[in-house]
Write an enzyme that holds these catalytic residues in place. Structure first.
Site, mmCIF file in Angstrom:
data_model
loop_
_atom_site.group_PDB
_atom_site.id
_atom_site.type_symbol
_atom_site.label_atom_id
_atom_site.label_comp_id
_atom_site.label_asym_id
_atom_site.label_seq_id
_atom_site.Cartn_x
_atom_site.Cartn_y
_atom_site.Cartn_z
ATOM 1 C CG HIS A 10 -1.801 -1.226 1.262
ATOM 2 N ND1 HIS A 10 -2.525 -1.670 0.180
ATOM 3 C CD2 HIS A 10 -2.056 -2.113 2.264
ATOM 4 C CE1 HIS A 10 -3.184 -2.764 0.506
ATOM 5 N NE2 HIS A 10 -2.908 -3.050 1.769
ATOM 6 C CB CYS A 42 -7.848 -5.641 4.889
ATOM 7 S SG CYS A 42 -7.997 -4.680 3.369
#
Length: 455
Positions: A10, A42
């Site tokens: 990310h 996630c």
């Protein structure tokens, strides 16, 4: 300008995208151990549970996209060592074994985190899995199809989501944690108890308040998990007890906390000139306390990666700090939290007060009017909002985003009483539950002052 980036999940993805667009003439060399970028870990539980049938949806960027921007994507390259003073690094091509040398003007560390793996007897047995990257997600799915009894160690967000996914897949599930409650890092007891009740009702065995001491098995595969309170059967174990910063390369070179998290200033620069860090490998200011804290979240990663790009040449945009805001849907429950919980405040000896609202979230004349449990934690002396939590069977989690803004802007609980929130029977009551929490805090203070005058 020669820019080296280590890691491309990310934080790395955000930094690279913005740097390539802002500095099109720069040379950007990206070093990534895996063969993919931007994996949304996630979403692993959603992938395991079949909610996300196509794993391609868990990626929002690709090496090819970056290459079109002129970025040199050195995939499956492991950085062996970095000399931050000499502005140099060595990296090994994991496919052909070739070692290359690189010199950089700017270095961006986006190495992320890695699961904490305790060394225990039996750890070498097969079917003991970690849960972090795409390959591990595929392994969990492949082995989970054959497993009958899955034990998940760690009752944080990832752990409870995996427990839900496997329970819905018809597996026997045991969920373990050393804490006496699930999700204890994010929520207070009155919020976790209903979720624990639901997990039990769905067939999940809870083994809380106990430490894993060993794994046992025959024929090389795990069959039992031994804890401080007993022995539990399991033919598959998933360990997700937490994460630690992946910063071994920089020990002795950059300032870091005891857990290895790199210390950065508000412009994401480390203790070395021209060296920046973003994402799960570094600390951020936790606004409720003002202290530097380790808060590994994808949201923090994309923001810090973006800020590195903005501050690469000169300090321009400071990081505003974080509240550690997060949310979760588990079975019928919608939960979210921001800032400090009452439990955390007690452990830190922080003097706080709390108010809670438990009521129908919209008028009872509507076809349905589900109950909401909403709680605010605030400083006893300044009355500054420090945290908030919410639980409901309807999605009201955006209220916690509102409280996150309040914390970041140092609002008091009393100021919430008359904040302008719309009313429409489909969505809420004339007095929004946030307003009512503020009113309740004011009434509570008034009653306390009255009692003092009487005494």
């Amino acid at each position: 300008m020669n820019i080296a980036v280590i890691g491309c999940t990310h934080a790395g993805t955000a930094a690279i995208t913005n740097i390539a667009n802002t500095y099109p003439d720069a040379t950007i060399n990206v070093y990534e151990k895996n063969d993919n970028v931007s994996f949304l870990s996630c979403g692993i539980a959603l992938y395991v549970g079949g909610v996300v049938p196509d794993p391609k949806g868990l990626f929002y960027a690709s090496p090819a996209q970056f290459q079109k921007l002129g970025v040199n994507m050195r995939m499956q390259h492991e950085v062996l060592d970095v000399d931050v003073n000499a502005h140099s690094l060595r990296a090994k091509n994991l496919v052909n074994g070739k070692v290359i040398h690189d010199h950089f003007d700017k270095l961006i560390i986006a190495t992320g985190s890695w699961p904490i793996v305790p060394t225990l007897p039996g750890s070498e047995l097969h079917n003991i899995q970690l849960c972090k990257n795409f390959q591990q997600a595929n392994d969990i799915i492949a082995k989970g199809e054959k497993a009958e009894h899955v034990t998940v160690i760690g009752a944080g967000y990832i752990g409870v989501e995996l427990a839900e996914a496997f329970a819905q897949n018809g597996k026997r599930v045991t969920l373990m944690d050393s804490e006496p409650r699930i999700l204890s890092k994010y929520l207070d007891q009155e919020f976790t108890q209903p979720v624990e009740d639901t997990l039990k009702a769905e067939g999940v065995e809870l083994a809380l308040g106990q430490m894993v001491t060993a794994f046992e098995g025959d024929s090389g595969s795990v069959q039992r998990v031994v804890t401080t309170k007993g022995t539990y059967e399991a033919d598959m174990v998933i360990s997700c007890i937490g994460f630690r910063p992946n910063t071994e390369l920089f020990k002795g070179q950059l300032d870091m906390q005891a857990n290895g998290a790199l210390i950065v200033d508000e412009y994401m620069q480390t203790s070395a000139k021209d060296v920046f860090a973003a994402g799960d490998c570094c600390v951020l200011r936790f606004n409720p306390t003002g202290q530097q804290s380790y808060i590994p979240l994808a949201t923090n990663a994309v923001r810090t990666g973006t800020l590195v790009a903005m501050n690469l040449v000169s300090p321009t945009v400071p990081h505003p700090g974080t509240q550690g805001t997060s949310g979760l849907k588990l079975f019928q429950h919608h939960l979210a939290s921001t800032g400090m919980t009452e439990t955390q405040a007690d452990r830190a000896d922080w003097a706080v007060e709390t108010v809670a609202i438990q009521d129908a979230y919209r008028p009872e004349f509507m076809p349905t009017a589900e109950e909401v449990l909403f709680k605010i934690v605030y400083d006893q002396h300044t009355r500054r909002v420090l945290g908030a939590q919410i639980l409901s069977d309807v999605d009201l989690t955006q209220a916690v985003n509102t409280l996150s803004v309040c914390i970041q802007n140092n609002m008091t609980v009393d100021q919430l009483a008359f904040q302008d929130f719309f009313f429409q029977p489909h969505f809420n009551k004339p007095w929004h539950f946030i307003n009512r929490a503020g009113m309740k805090a004011m009434e509570k203070q008034g009653n306390e002052q009255k009692e003092k005058r009487i005494s």
